[in-house]
Design a protein around this motif. Structure first.
Motif, PDB file in Angstrom:
ATOM      1  N   ASP A 226      52.852  -9.656   2.943  1.00  0.00           N
ATOM      2  CA  ASP A 226      54.000  -8.365   2.898  1.00  0.00           C
ATOM      3  C   ASP A 226      54.986  -9.087   3.299  1.00  0.00           C
ATOM      4  O   ASP A 226      54.982  -9.411   4.806  1.00  0.00           O
ATOM      5  CB  ASP A 226      53.076  -7.271   3.694  1.00  0.00           C
ATOM      6  N   PRO A 227      56.314  -9.163   3.019  1.00  0.00           N
ATOM      7  CA  PRO A 227      56.700  -8.544   1.527  1.00  0.00           C
ATOM      8  C   PRO A 227      55.915  -9.295   0.276  1.00  0.00           C
ATOM      9  O   PRO A 227      55.747 -10.559   0.635  1.00  0.00           O
ATOM     10  CB  PRO A 227      57.998  -8.844   1.719  1.00  0.00           C
ATOM     11  N   ALA A 228      55.764  -8.687  -0.628  1.00  0.00           N
ATOM     12  CA  ALA A 228      55.004  -9.227  -1.696  1.00  0.00           C
ATOM     13  C   ALA A 228      55.819 -10.193  -2.621  1.00  0.00           C
ATOM     14  O   ALA A 228      56.973  -9.987  -2.598  1.00  0.00           O
ATOM     15  CB  ALA A 228      54.547  -8.222  -2.820  1.00  0.00           C
ATOM     16  N   THR A 269      59.911 -14.008   2.041  1.00  0.00           N
ATOM     17  CA  THR A 269      60.754 -13.763   1.263  1.00  0.00           C
ATOM     18  C   THR A 269      60.045 -12.757   0.128  1.00  0.00           C
ATOM     19  O   THR A 269      59.011 -13.213  -0.052  1.00  0.00           O
ATOM     20  CB  THR A 269      61.470 -14.886   0.464  1.00  0.00           C
ATOM     21  N   GLY A 270      60.562 -11.757  -0.209  1.00  0.00           N
ATOM     22  CA  GLY A 270      59.837 -10.910  -1.225  1.00  0.00           C
ATOM     23  C   GLY A 270      60.687 -10.194  -2.150  1.00  0.00           C
ATOM     24  O   GLY A 270      61.782 -10.611  -2.089  1.00  0.00           O
ATOM     25  N   VAL A 271      59.914  -9.627  -3.414  1.00  0.00           N
ATOM     26  CA  VAL A 271      60.823  -8.911  -4.005  1.00  0.00           C
ATOM     27  C   VAL A 271      61.169  -7.497  -3.867  1.00  0.00           C
ATOM     28  O   VAL A 271      61.941  -6.796  -4.404  1.00  0.00           O
ATOM     29  CB  VAL A 271      59.880  -8.869  -5.593  1.00  0.00           C
ATOM     30  N   PHE A 272      60.482  -6.852  -2.864  1.00  0.00           N
ATOM     31  CA  PHE A 272      60.586  -5.624  -2.325  1.00  0.00           C
ATOM     32  C   PHE A 272      60.476  -5.724  -0.952  1.00  0.00           C
ATOM     33  O   PHE A 272      59.907  -6.908  -0.104  1.00  0.00           O
ATOM     34  CB  PHE A 272      59.427  -4.465  -2.759  1.00  0.00           C
ATOM     35  N   ALA A 273      61.250  -5.110  -0.121  1.00  0.00           N
ATOM     36  CA  ALA A 273      61.133  -4.967   1.489  1.00  0.00           C
ATOM     37  C   ALA A 273      59.817  -5.010   1.938  1.00  0.00           C
ATOM     38  O   ALA A 273      59.022  -4.313   1.455  1.00  0.00           O
ATOM     39  CB  ALA A 273      61.902  -3.710   1.934  1.00  0.00           C
ATOM     40  N   LYS A 275      56.716  -3.378   4.019  1.00  0.00           N
ATOM     41  CA  LYS A 275      56.265  -2.239   4.390  1.00  0.00           C
ATOM     42  C   LYS A 275      56.423  -1.351   3.226  1.00  0.00           C
ATOM     43  O   LYS A 275      56.286  -0.138   3.301  1.00  0.00           O
ATOM     44  CB  LYS A 275      56.804  -1.496   5.541  1.00  0.00           C
ATOM     45  N   THR A 276      56.937  -1.943   2.146  1.00  0.00           N
ATOM     46  CA  THR A 276      56.939  -0.986   0.689  1.00  0.00           C
ATOM     47  C   THR A 276      55.498  -0.668   0.571  1.00  0.00           C
ATOM     48  O   THR A 276      54.464  -1.441   0.708  1.00  0.00           O
ATOM     49  CB  THR A 276      57.461  -2.051  -0.296  1.00  0.00           C
ATOM     50  N   PRO A 277      55.246   0.624   0.301  1.00  0.00           N
ATOM     51  CA  PRO A 277      53.829   0.877  -0.353  1.00  0.00           C
ATOM     52  C   PRO A 277      53.352   0.294  -1.014  1.00  0.00           C
ATOM     53  O   PRO A 277      53.794  -0.116  -2.245  1.00  0.00           O
ATOM     54  CB  PRO A 277      54.144   2.625  -0.736  1.00  0.00           C
ATOM     55  N   ARG A 278      52.124  -0.180  -0.967  1.00  0.00           N
ATOM     56  CA  ARG A 278      51.682  -1.163  -1.706  1.00  0.00           C
ATOM     57  C   ARG A 278      50.223  -0.476  -2.501  1.00  0.00           C
ATOM     58  O   ARG A 278      49.446   0.167  -2.004  1.00  0.00           O
ATOM     59  CB  ARG A 278      50.893  -2.189  -0.987  1.00  0.00           C
ATOM     60  N   LEU A 279      50.290  -0.694  -3.879  1.00  0.00           N
ATOM     61  CA  LEU A 279      49.100  -0.147  -4.788  1.00  0.00           C
ATOM     62  C   LEU A 279      48.273  -0.887  -5.463  1.00  0.00           C
ATOM     63  O   LEU A 279      49.005  -2.158  -6.046  1.00  0.00           O
ATOM     64  CB  LEU A 279      50.090   0.850  -5.900  1.00  0.00           C
ATOM     65  N   LEU A 280      47.259  -0.634  -6.107  1.00  0.00           N
ATOM     66  CA  LEU A 280      46.408  -1.081  -6.650  1.00  0.00           C
ATOM     67  C   LEU A 280      46.367  -0.541  -7.974  1.00  0.00           C
ATOM     68  O   LEU A 280      46.490   0.790  -7.950  1.00  0.00           O
ATOM     69  CB  LEU A 280      44.921  -1.423  -6.515  1.00  0.00           C
ATOM     70  N   SER A 299      59.453   1.474 -10.024  1.00  0.00           N
ATOM     71  CA  SER A 299      60.712   1.908 -10.072  1.00  0.00           C
ATOM     72  C   SER A 299      60.699   3.304  -9.077  1.00  0.00           C
ATOM     73  O   SER A 299      61.694   3.996  -9.124  1.00  0.00           O
ATOM     74  CB  SER A 299      61.403   2.251 -11.467  1.00  0.00           C
ATOM     75  N   SER A 300      59.320   3.531  -8.547  1.00  0.00           N
ATOM     76  CA  SER A 300      59.325   4.782  -7.696  1.00  0.00           C
ATOM     77  C   SER A 300      59.018   4.338  -6.228  1.00  0.00           C
ATOM     78  O   SER A 300      58.394   5.166  -5.495  1.00  0.00           O
ATOM     79  CB  SER A 300      57.961   5.392  -8.341  1.00  0.00           C
ATOM     80  N   GLY A 301      59.416   3.234  -5.777  1.00  0.00           N
ATOM     81  CA  GLY A 301      59.475   2.891  -4.511  1.00  0.00           C
ATOM     82  C   GLY A 301      57.941   2.353  -4.047  1.00  0.00           C
ATOM     83  O   GLY A 301      57.687   2.377  -2.927  1.00  0.00           O
ATOM     84  N   ALA A 302      57.325   1.627  -4.934  1.00  0.00           N
ATOM     85  CA  ALA A 302      56.116   1.156  -4.583  1.00  0.00           C
ATOM     86  C   ALA A 302      55.887  -0.277  -5.122  1.00  0.00           C
ATOM     87  O   ALA A 302      56.736  -0.676  -6.194  1.00  0.00           O
ATOM     88  CB  ALA A 302      54.889   2.069  -4.867  1.00  0.00           C
ATOM     89  N   VAL A 303      54.993  -1.297  -4.332  1.00  0.00           N
ATOM     90  CA  VAL A 303      54.786  -2.389  -5.327  1.00  0.00           C
ATOM     91  C   VAL A 303      53.271  -2.668  -5.684  1.00  0.00           C
ATOM     92  O   VAL A 303      52.576  -1.894  -4.748  1.00  0.00           O
ATOM     93  CB  VAL A 303      55.278  -3.528  -4.456  1.00  0.00           C
ATOM     94  N   ILE A 304      52.925  -3.034  -6.886  1.00  0.00           N
ATOM     95  CA  ILE A 304      51.690  -3.200  -7.347  1.00  0.00           C
ATOM     96  C   ILE A 304      51.294  -4.727  -6.852  1.00  0.00           C
ATOM     97  O   ILE A 304      51.698  -5.669  -7.137  1.00  0.00           O
ATOM     98  CB  ILE A 304      51.544  -3.081  -8.574  1.00  0.00           C
ATOM     99  N   VAL A 305      50.129  -4.780  -6.240  1.00  0.00           N
ATOM    100  CA  VAL A 305      49.812  -5.875  -5.405  1.00  0.00           C
ATOM    101  C   VAL A 305      48.447  -6.296  -6.101  1.00  0.00           C
ATOM    102  O   VAL A 305      47.821  -7.530  -5.982  1.00  0.00           O
ATOM    103  CB  VAL A 305      49.583  -5.789  -4.085  1.00  0.00           C
TER     104      VAL A 305
END
Ligand code: BJ8
Length: 426
Positions: A226-228, A269-273, A275-280, A299-305
């Motif tokens: 994190d960041p992803a 260094t990440g693609v999103f900030a 603490k962006t909500p992380r989803l499976l 595009s809804s404020g989450a990152v898929i991990v």
């Protein structure tokens, strides 16, 4: 892309339909992938592969065929690439992820068939898939009812359809069936290729596929940061290219990308900030170019991990232990590897949800989106118990059912945004 019209014509493609398909795909790729910010440099290779997915890669398949090698197309991760490589064959995935010629598909299939099967038929009837047309053998498998019965319709449409029987329970007799089916498939490959599978050639095939899976596992592990360091969209794309590219080149490219991602992780260094909500994502496979849901999520404020899917962890997570020095022993080890796959066609299938929890913990995901294609009974049936189990374990879960059309995109986005808000409040 160079002019491949001659090759596509020789393959019997419908040039107008194929052009239309490539036009739509090219536009979608630019909008969805190339517009992302902070992408790793290593994604350039995969952008190139995608730009040539119906061009250079097909030319490579045709060159391989000209050298006497056989192209084997398949629809399921239960078909062992190791055996195909052991006869110096080329393995390609045939699952299709685009809505194309649904009307045509519905002339031979019931309307309430999942989009993945319908798409494969739409591609075949519309003559737009060069992978399918280039395949010497198309391998089907008795997994879900939809696939199993649709192969009866596919048989007269392709040159050589070979169907593998599949166990439905993780029992001793189920394992015996799988091993027998792998032996039968090995014999089919030997007959088609005119090449004998030897201990050396099988070990080499296993090593090649193990290395490919190890590279993808390395990528998965790096997504725990994190960041992803990479978006879920790009990681999904790599998992999709897994089924088309030359395995050795693919492995090297994923490892090069992972070297870069390791540096990113060190530098935070990440693609999103952070603490962006992380989803499976968990559920049905997302065949290329099915990018709808990941695009809506990211595009809804989450990152898929992570993806608990056959295009993802379920396809790559087990490595074959190829220590045996006998052919029968190697086949046993191969069977053991594949018999782990926890596809929802198995009953009962408790290891799947257990692994989703494990993935969430390892990758720091705070929520799960369960993705089912409409009319996919195995995954829709499992989605309720999976949701209950995850929620009970404190993992918020959103169950979604969709298809390949864009009609429900707005509705899905609203539900995803509400779910992300729930995660943010947690
Ligand atoms: S091992 S998931 S690749 S069978 S979406 S066609 S299940 S109705 S794809 Fe699969 Fe092999 Fe299992 Fe994996 Fe049927 Fe569902 Fe359609 Fe599906």
């Amino acid at each position: 892309m160079a002019d491949y019209t001659k090759m596509w014509t020789e393959l019997g493609l419908d040039l107008a339909g194929h052009d239309a398909l490539l036009g739509v795909l090219g536009g979608a790729y630019t909008d969805i992938f190339l517009s992302q910010k902070n992408r790793p440099e290593g994604m350039k290779y995969f952008d190139f592969v995608m730009s040539e997915v119906h061009g250079l890669r097909i030319q490579e398949l045709m060159d391989a065929k000209a050298q006497g090698r056989k192209v084997i197309g398949s629809y399921c991760v239960f078909v062992p690439e190791e055996l195909i490589l052991a006869v110096d064959g080329v393995s390609v995935g045939l699952c299709a992820g685009a809505e194309f010629n649904s009307e045509g598909a519905e002339t031979v299939l019931p309307r309430n068939t999942c989009a993945l099967i319908k798409s494969a038929f739409g591609f075949k009837l519309g003559r737009v898939c060069p992978y399918l047309e280039a395949s010497n053998v198309v391998v089907g498998e008795n997994t879900c009812d939809g696939k199993k019965k649709s192969y009866e319709m596919l048989a007269p449409m392709v040159k050589d359809l070979y169907v593998m029987d599949m166990p439905q329970m993780k029992s001793a007799s189920g394992r015996t069936l799988l091993k027998e089916e792998y032996k039968r498939f090995a014999a089919k490959l030997e007959a088609v290729s005119g090449k004998k599978i030897t201990i050396e050639s099988l070990k080499k095939g296993i090593d090649t596929v193990n290395a490919k899976r190890a590279a993808v596992k390395r990528l998965t592990a790096l997504r725990a940061a994190d960041p992803a360091p990479i978006s879920g969209l790009d990681a999904l794309l790599i998992n999709q290219v897994f089924f088309y590219d030359d395995p050795v080149r693919f492995t090297a490219s994923v490892n090069t990308l992972c070297d870069e991602l390791e540096e990113r992780v060190k530098k935070r260094t990440g693609v999103f900030a952070a603490k962006t909500p992380r989803l499976l994502i968990s559920g049905c496979p997302m065949a290329v170019p099915n990018w709808k849901l990941p695009m809506l999520i990211e595009s809804s404020g989450a990152v898929i991990v992570g993806e608990e899917s056959c295009v993802g962890e379920r396809g790559a997570r087990w490595i074959t232990d190829a220590k045996s020095q006998t052919m029968d022993g190697l086949l046993d080890q191969l069977t053991d590897r594949y018999f782990n796959i926890d596809c929802a066609i198995f009953t009962p299938n408790p290891s799947r949800v257990a692994y989703v929890k494990d993935m969430a913990k390892k990758l720091g995901a705070t929520g799960v989106i369960h993705y089912s294609l409409q009319f996919c009974q195995p995954y829709i049936m499992e989605s309720g118990p999976v949701e209950n189990d995850l929620e009970k374990s404190g993992i918020p879960t959103l169950r979604l059912e969709t298809d390949y059309s864009q009609e429900d995109a707005g509705q899905l986005k609203t539900r995803i945004e509400a779910f992300v808000e729930r995660l943010q409040k947690k």
